[in-house]
Design an enzyme around this catalytic site. Structure first.
Site, PDB file in Angstrom:
ATOM      1  CG  ASN A  32      -1.758   1.228   1.354  1.00  0.00           C
ATOM      2  OD1 ASN A  32      -1.826   2.035   0.427  1.00  0.00           O
ATOM      3  ND2 ASN A  32      -2.417   1.402   2.495  1.00  0.00           N
ATOM      4  CD1 TRP A  33       3.820   1.124  -2.596  1.00  0.00           C
ATOM      5  CD2 TRP A  33       3.645   1.986  -4.657  1.00  0.00           C
ATOM      6  NE1 TRP A  33       4.572   0.340  -3.445  1.00  0.00           N
ATOM      7  CE2 TRP A  33       4.483   0.847  -4.710  1.00  0.00           C
ATOM      8  CE3 TRP A  33       3.389   2.693  -5.836  1.00  0.00           C
ATOM      9  CZ2 TRP A  33       5.065   0.406  -5.896  1.00  0.00           C
ATOM     10  CZ3 TRP A  33       3.966   2.256  -7.016  1.00  0.00           C
ATOM     11  CH2 TRP A  33       4.802   1.125  -7.041  1.00  0.00           C
ATOM     12  CE  LYS A  34      -0.171   3.369   4.630  1.00  0.00           C
ATOM     13  NZ  LYS A  34      -0.036   3.481   6.056  1.00  0.00           N
ATOM     14  CG  HIS A  71      -5.758   1.883   5.180  1.00  0.00           C
ATOM     15  ND1 HIS A  71      -5.287   2.928   5.943  1.00  0.00           N
ATOM     16  CD2 HIS A  71      -4.748   0.984   5.078  1.00  0.00           C
ATOM     17  CE1 HIS A  71      -4.029   2.665   6.278  1.00  0.00           C
ATOM     18  NE2 HIS A  71      -3.677   1.500   5.763  1.00  0.00           N
ATOM     19  CD  GLU A  89      -2.881   5.684   6.528  1.00  0.00           C
ATOM     20  OE1 GLU A  89      -2.860   5.660   5.291  1.00  0.00           O
ATOM     21  OE2 GLU A  89      -1.976   5.177   7.233  1.00  0.00           O
ATOM     22  CD  GLU A 146      -3.160  -2.276   7.399  1.00  0.00           C
ATOM     23  OE1 GLU A 146      -2.122  -2.593   6.834  1.00  0.00           O
ATOM     24  OE2 GLU A 146      -3.728  -1.201   7.180  1.00  0.00           O
ATOM     25  N   GLY A 198       2.645   2.842  10.667  1.00  0.00           N
ATOM     26  CA  GLY A 198       3.566   3.958  10.460  1.00  0.00           C
ATOM     27  C   GLY A 198       4.257   4.429  11.730  1.00  0.00           C
ATOM     28  CB  SER A 225       5.578  -1.082  12.044  1.00  0.00           C
ATOM     29  OG  SER A 225       5.092   0.239  12.250  1.00  0.00           O
ATOM     30  N   GLY A 270       3.066  -0.904   4.275  1.00  0.00           N
ATOM     31  CA  GLY A 270       3.076   0.515   3.915  1.00  0.00           C
ATOM     32  C   GLY A 270       4.498   0.980   3.641  1.00  0.00           C
ATOM     33  N   GLY A 271       5.099   1.642   4.630  1.00  0.00           N
ATOM     34  CA  GLY A 271       6.412   2.266   4.466  1.00  0.00           C
ATOM     35  C   GLY A 271       7.470   1.379   3.814  1.00  0.00           C
TER      36      GLY A 271
HETATM   37  P1  13P Z   1       3.188   0.788   7.642  1.00  0.00           P
HETATM   38  O1  13P Z   1       3.740  -0.492   7.088  1.00  0.00           O
HETATM   39  O2  13P Z   1       3.886   2.001   7.107  1.00  0.00           O
HETATM   40  O3  13P Z   1       3.079   0.757   9.121  1.00  0.00           O
HETATM   41  O4  13P Z   1       1.687   0.920   7.081  1.00  0.00           O
HETATM   42  C1  13P Z   1       0.838  -0.159   7.199  1.00  0.00           C
HETATM   43  C2  13P Z   1      -0.378   0.109   6.410  1.00  0.00           C
HETATM   44  O5  13P Z   1      -1.135   1.004   6.725  1.00  0.00           O
HETATM   45  C3  13P Z   1      -0.623  -0.718   5.225  1.00  0.00           C
HETATM   46  O6  13P Z   1      -1.908  -0.541   4.742  1.00  0.00           O
END
Ligand code: 13P
Length: 259
Positions: A9-11, A95, A97, A167, A173, A213, A234-235
């Site tokens: 998930n590159w956001k 998600h 967010e 999640e 994050g 994470s 994510g990251g």
């Molecule tokens: P991180 O891996 O950056 O914590 O993000 C997780 C995420 O929200 C994947 O959808």
């Protein structure tokens, strides 16, 4: 046996050129990948361009969000058919967010899930508790509410199109990962909810991912844990080598399982 999945998930990261370069480089590294299913969820603007690059590849594409209506006056929104025609087979819905930054409710997320399923898009449905909910012992209750709202009325024919991602909001994050025990416990709760609603066979075949994470350093202990079938990253999915290392951990685990 469930298939292991690693989704990125590159956001709101990577423009078209950066998405292209990443995908090209990852595709080369994954030529010998046999067991792990990879899903890339770039920003909308990169989808079509990347899909051209992935035409003969086993890497799948997903959107990061979607509106539940077919079309109309919804400035800034994207429909299921737009995602499909841009090369997506998947879409991330619910998600944290979207839930907590954009105030999406369980009801809204449910409408999106139903629209995705009726348009042949496989939803990656995210659930997870906030830190204060965990600290006050409400984790299972929050997960049950999010699960029930999302899955009500989904037929046995459609359920196998769904992926669930646990999640925990406090792990996203933040660099704080749920321990394998914490993740496995909640993912077991989710699997039991699927079993209660459908049956054990369906529950056992449901892919339940962990996100929050995830890095190559913690991926091994997590994937070895009961009830974790892969990751939503994510990251660490933004750097090809970091993402590839996570995929490699999952692939090696899958190979070990089959021996
Ligand atoms: P991180 O891996 O950056 O914590 O993000 C997780 C995420 O929200 C994947 O959808």
């Amino acid at each position: 046996m469930r298939r292991n999945i690693v989704a990125a998930n590159w956001k709101m990261n990577k423009d078209v050129q950066e998405s292209y370069d990443f995908t090209k480089s990852l595709s080369k590294k994954l030529l010998n990948l046999k067991r792990t299913h990879i899903i890339l969820c770039p920003p909308f603007t990169s989808l079509f361009y990347i899909s051209e690059l992935l035409k003969n590849s086993s890497i799948a594409l997903g959107g990061q969000n979607m509106h539940y209506e077919k079309s109309g006056a919804f400035t800034g929104e994207i429909s299921a058919s737009m995602l499909k025609s841009s090369g997506c087979d998947y879409v991330i819905l619910g998600h944290s967010e979207r839930r907590h930054v954009f105030n999406e409710s369980n009801e809204l997320i449910k409408k999106k899930i139903d629209t995705a399923l009726s348009n042949d898009l496989k939803p990656i449905i995210c659930v997870g508790e906030k830190l204060e909910e965990r600290q006050s012992g409400k984790t299972s209750e929050v997960i049950r509410t999010q699960y029930s709202s999302a899955f009500i009325g989904i037929s046995e024919q459609k359920i196998n199109q769904c992926i669930i991602a646990y999640e925990p909001v406090w792990a996203i994050g933040t660099g704080i990962t749920a321990t394998p025990e914490q993740a496995s416990e909640v993912q077991g709760v989710i699997r039991n909810l699927v079993s209660e609603q459908y049956n054990r066979e369906i529950a056992d075949s449901m892919p339940i991912l962990y996100g929050g994470s995830v890095k190559s350093a913690n991926a091994k202990s997590l994937i070895e844990t009961e009830n974790i079938d892969g990751f939503l990253v994510g990251g660490a999915s933004l750097v090809v080598d970091h993402f590839f290392e996570i995929i490699n951990v999952v692939e090696q685990f899958s190979i070990g399982q089959e021996k």
